[in-house]
Design an enzyme around this catalytic site. Structure first.
Site, PDB file in Angstrom:
ATOM      1  N   GLY A  82     -24.485 113.447   2.870  1.00 45.43           N
ATOM      2  CA  GLY A  82     -25.791 112.808   3.024  1.00 45.43           C
ATOM      3  C   GLY A  82     -26.928 113.810   3.053  1.00 45.43           C
ATOM      4  O   GLY A  82     -26.728 115.028   2.984  1.00 45.43           O
TER       5      GLY A  82
ATOM      6  N   LYS B 125     -28.986 103.215  18.495  1.00 45.20           N
ATOM      7  CA  LYS B 125     -28.688 104.593  18.924  1.00 45.20           C
ATOM      8  C   LYS B 125     -28.378 104.633  20.419  1.00 45.20           C
ATOM      9  O   LYS B 125     -27.505 105.374  20.872  1.00 45.20           O
ATOM     10  CB  LYS B 125     -29.856 105.525  18.593  1.00 45.20           C
ATOM     11  CG  LYS B 125     -29.918 105.872  17.112  1.00 45.20           C
ATOM     12  CD  LYS B 125     -31.075 106.798  16.799  1.00 45.20           C
ATOM     13  CE  LYS B 125     -31.055 107.157  15.309  1.00 45.20           C
ATOM     14  NZ  LYS B 125     -32.181 108.018  14.922  1.00 45.20           N
TER      15      LYS B 125
ATOM     16  N   ARG C 133     -25.124 106.003  22.417  1.00 47.15           N
ATOM     17  CA  ARG C 133     -25.211 106.933  23.564  1.00 47.15           C
ATOM     18  C   ARG C 133     -24.445 106.379  24.770  1.00 47.15           C
ATOM     19  O   ARG C 133     -23.742 107.117  25.454  1.00 47.15           O
ATOM     20  CB  ARG C 133     -26.675 107.153  23.970  1.00 47.15           C
ATOM     21  CG  ARG C 133     -27.462 108.029  23.015  1.00 47.15           C
ATOM     22  CD  ARG C 133     -28.797 108.391  23.652  1.00 47.15           C
ATOM     23  NE  ARG C 133     -29.689 109.081  22.731  1.00 47.15           N
ATOM     24  CZ  ARG C 133     -30.857 109.606  23.094  1.00 47.15           C
ATOM     25  NH1 ARG C 133     -31.264 109.513  24.353  1.00 47.15           N
ATOM     26  NH2 ARG C 133     -31.618 110.225  22.206  1.00 47.15           N
TER      27      ARG C 133
ATOM     28  N   HIS D 275     -42.306 102.614  12.518  1.00 47.99           N
ATOM     29  CA  HIS D 275     -42.081 104.006  12.921  1.00 47.99           C
ATOM     30  C   HIS D 275     -43.346 104.844  12.712  1.00 47.99           C
ATOM     31  O   HIS D 275     -43.713 105.652  13.574  1.00 47.99           O
ATOM     32  CB  HIS D 275     -40.901 104.597  12.144  1.00 47.99           C
ATOM     33  CG  HIS D 275     -39.583 103.989  12.535  1.00 47.99           C
ATOM     34  ND1 HIS D 275     -38.382 104.422  12.023  1.00 47.99           N
ATOM     35  CD2 HIS D 275     -39.276 102.989  13.394  1.00 47.99           C
ATOM     36  CE1 HIS D 275     -37.393 103.699  12.556  1.00 47.99           C
ATOM     37  NE2 HIS D 275     -37.917 102.830  13.375  1.00 47.99           N
TER      38      HIS D 275
END
Length: 319
Positions: free
Chosen positions: A20, A145, A149, A277
């Protein structure tokens, strides 16, 4: 250069997602810093000739390819048993929940393998823990995410989370314009007053700093923020650097926060995520509007020896 003796004390690394955008840099940085480096070769690559060629080129540079599939749990566990450190760089741009499921599978395999000294999940953007109030639909990025975590921490897997902020390839060459990766010729959209401080990172430097963290006790179970001081710039400062390089002023078009958010209507899902974002970065200054507290470290302070690329130098690529 590293001596063979130095190399012997270094962790063995497995990169998942090595073909990637950030993964390929991670593979090369790991090799260049003297780590025995494995790249997960997934049968899903199928007939993707570009990925196949890249895997072969890693091999030529000294990486080892190890076969493993997310549809074969045992093959993942076997691959993990070969290494000490796992770095996941799978992109979730288009299939976020798919990425989430794969990472949760990886956590399960790490738990079963029982030998991993450090796991770096697929982060490398904003610090997800600070984005709990993020706008929909982009918030899904951070929520997922955080689920990864939580799984890591519940399983007591030693970790490092890397917050790399803005990749230069996506945010610098285009002077942070949406919908293009090249510099505008006549005019530039300025978000709000254009003075929010942003952190721009050369992608190779992201990989260099990341690999430095993996054997460092100071970064164990910490968030490492990449914030090299010379690369903390406002959008206006970035535009000015480009104007100085080309010897020409661009017309500035200021976009208010309301107008910017209104531009989300009618966009596809990925573009809406992007607008959200951008809003947090350029209107709210979410990358720099906090102090790095306990539980965090700043990479350029930890590794002052890294000669990171400044953005005026990065922009010369586009001349």
């Amino acid at each position: 250069m590293h001596t063979r003796e130095e190399g012997m004390g270094k962790s063995k690394v497995l990169v998942v997602g090595g073909t990637g955008y950030i993964g390929r840099r991670m593979v090369m940085a790991s090799l260049s810093q003297g780590h025995t480096t494995y790249v997960l070769q997934r049968p899903e690559t199928g007939l993707d000739i570009d990925k196949a060629q890249m895997l072969l080129s890693f091999k030529k540079h000294g990486a080892r390819l190890v076969e493993g599939s997310f549809s074969d749990h045992r093959s993942l566990v076997d691959a993990l048993k070969l290494v000490d450190v796992v770095i996941c760089t799978m992109s979730g741009v288009h299939f976020r929940s798919h990425n989430l499921l794969l990472q949760l599978q990886l956590v399960e395999a790490i738990k079963e393998a029982g030998n991993i000294k450090r796991f770096l999940p697929s982060e490398f953007g904003m610090d997800a823990a600070r984005m709990g109030e993020a706008l929909e639909p982009g918030r899904v990025t951070f929520d997922e995410k955080m689920r990864v975590r939580k799984a890591i921490e519940d399983a007591k897997i030693p970790f490092t989370y890397v917050s790399a902020n803005c990749f230069a390839g996506y945010f610098v060459g285009n002077l942070s314009q949406m919908g293009t990766l090249f510099p505008p010729k006549q005019y530039v959209n300025i978000y709000g007053d254009g003075n929010a401080k942003v952190v721009f990172m050369d992608e190779d430097d992201v990989a260099t700093y990341t690999i430095k963290t993996i054997d460092d006790p100071r970064t164990l179970n910490k968030i490492v923020y990449l914030r090299p001081p010379e690369n903390i710039l406002s959008q206006r400062e970035l535009v000015e650097k480009w104007e100085n390089l080309v010897g020409k002023k661009l017309e500035k078009i200021t976009i208010s926060a309301d107008d910017f958010l209104a531009s989300m209507k009618g966009l596809d899902f990925a573009s809406q995520v992007g607008v959200g974002h951008f809003y947090h970065i350029f209107y709210e200054g979410c990358l720099t509007n906090f102090e790095i507290g306990e539980g965090g470290e700043e990479a350029s302070k930890l590794y002052p020896d890294v000669k990171y690329k400044r953005m005026d130098e990065y922009l010369t690529l586009y001349l």
